[in-house]
Scaffold this active site. Structure first.
Site, PDB file in Angstrom:
ATOM      1  N   SER A 102       3.577   1.249  -3.766  1.00  0.00           N
ATOM      2  CA  SER A 102       4.745   1.463  -2.914  1.00  0.00           C
ATOM      3  C   SER A 102       4.957   2.962  -2.752  1.00  0.00           C
ATOM      4  CB  SER A 102       5.988   0.820  -3.540  1.00  0.00           C
ATOM      5  OG  SER A 102       5.825  -0.571  -3.653  1.00  0.00           O
ATOM      6  N   LEU A 137       8.992   2.842  -8.763  1.00  0.00           N
ATOM      7  CA  LEU A 137       8.321   2.292  -7.594  1.00  0.00           C
ATOM      8  C   LEU A 137       6.908   1.948  -8.054  1.00  0.00           C
ATOM      9  CD1 LEU A 137       9.092   4.623  -4.519  1.00  0.00           C
ATOM     10  CD2 LEU A 137       9.562   2.180  -4.688  1.00  0.00           C
ATOM     11  N   ASP A 138       6.411   0.803  -7.654  1.00  0.00           N
ATOM     12  CA  ASP A 138       5.046   0.432  -8.014  1.00  0.00           C
ATOM     13  C   ASP A 138       4.067   1.450  -7.456  1.00  0.00           C
ATOM     14  OD1 ASP A 138       5.871  -1.985  -9.228  1.00  0.00           O
ATOM     15  OD2 ASP A 138       5.996  -2.928  -7.253  1.00  0.00           O
ATOM     16  N   HIS A 139       2.882   1.516  -8.053  1.00  0.00           N
ATOM     17  CA  HIS A 139       1.901   2.502  -7.588  1.00  0.00           C
ATOM     18  C   HIS A 139       1.519   2.265  -6.125  1.00  0.00           C
ATOM     19  CE1 HIS A 139      -1.153  -0.604  -8.172  1.00  0.00           C
ATOM     20  NE2 HIS A 139      -1.980   0.188  -7.538  1.00  0.00           N
TER      21      HIS A 139
END
Length: 177
Positions: A45, A41-43
Site C-alpha cells: 500500500s 500501511l502494508d508494504h
C-alpha cells in the site's frame, strides 16, 4: 513532532528488516531520529503515514476508540454497482466480525505518481476508483472489505488521516506538520 510521509509501494513501515534479502524500510528516507510510525500501511500500500516521537499523540492517532477517519483512494477490479457500494456503507462481514460503516463514493481516476511496478492492466477486465473512508484499522481491512463485496483491490493509496493530508508530497518525501 509529527511527520507526514508519503510511503512508497514496497517499503516496510519500520526502520529495520531482518529478512534476507532485506526489504526497503523507513530508514532510507532521512527521517528525523527517534520518530516511529503511528499506525501502519502494508508494504503493498502507498500514501500517507504519520510518524511521531510523542507516544500520547501516536495513541490518539491510532487507537480505534478515537475513531480517526482514514481516507483511501482504491483502484478496484470491476465496475462497482449501487448494491456493492451500499454494502460497504452498511459495514461488511469479515472473518473477524462486522466492520463499521464506511463512507464510499465513486472517484474519477485520480492524478497520482506512477507505481513501480505498475498495476497489471487487463484489457478485458474493467477497473474503477473509489474514495473510501473508514474509522477503524484492522489488518488489511480495506482490501478485505472490497474483496468481500466482489471488488478486489488493485492499488491502495491512503490520502488522509483525520485532518492530515498527503497533498504535495511525492513518494518518499516528508514534511513536519
Amino acid at each position: 513532532m509529527l511527520i507526514a510521509f508519503n510511503k512508497p509501494y514496497g517499503v516496510l513501515c519500520q526502520f529495520t528488516d531482518r529478512s534476507v534479502p532485506p526489504r526497503p524500510t523507513l530508514a532510507g528516507f532521512g527521517l528525523p531520529p527517534d520518530v516511529y510510525a503511528a499506525g501502519r500501511l502494508d508494504h503493498d500500500s502507498e500514501g500517507l503515514l504519520l510518524l511521531t516521537d510523542d507516544g500520547g499523540l501516536a495513541h490518539r492517532l491510532t487507537d480505534p476508540r478515537h475513531k480517526q477517519p482514514k481516507t483511501y483512494w482504491v483502484q478496484v477490479e470491476g465496475q462497482p454497482d449501487d448494491a456493492q457500494l451500499q454494502a460497504l456503507r452498511d459495514g461488511v462481514e469479515l472473518n473477524d466480525g462486522l466492520t463499521r460503516p464506511a463512507r464510499v463514493e465513486r472517484l474519477d481516476t485520480p492524478t497520482l505518481w506512477p507505481r513501480d511496478p505498475p498495476v497489471r492492466y487487463r484489457k478485458t477486465v474493467p477497473d474503477a476508483w473509489l474514495a473510501l473512508t473508514i474509522s477503524e484499522g484492522r489488518n488489511r481491512q480495506v482490501r478485505r472489505m472490497t474483496a468481500a463485496v466482489g471488488l478486489p483491490t488493485l492499488r491502495l493509496v491512503r490520502v488522509a488521516i483525520g485532518a492530515h493530508r498527503i497533498d504535495g508530497l511525492a513518494p518518499g518525501e516528508w514534511r513536519e506538520v
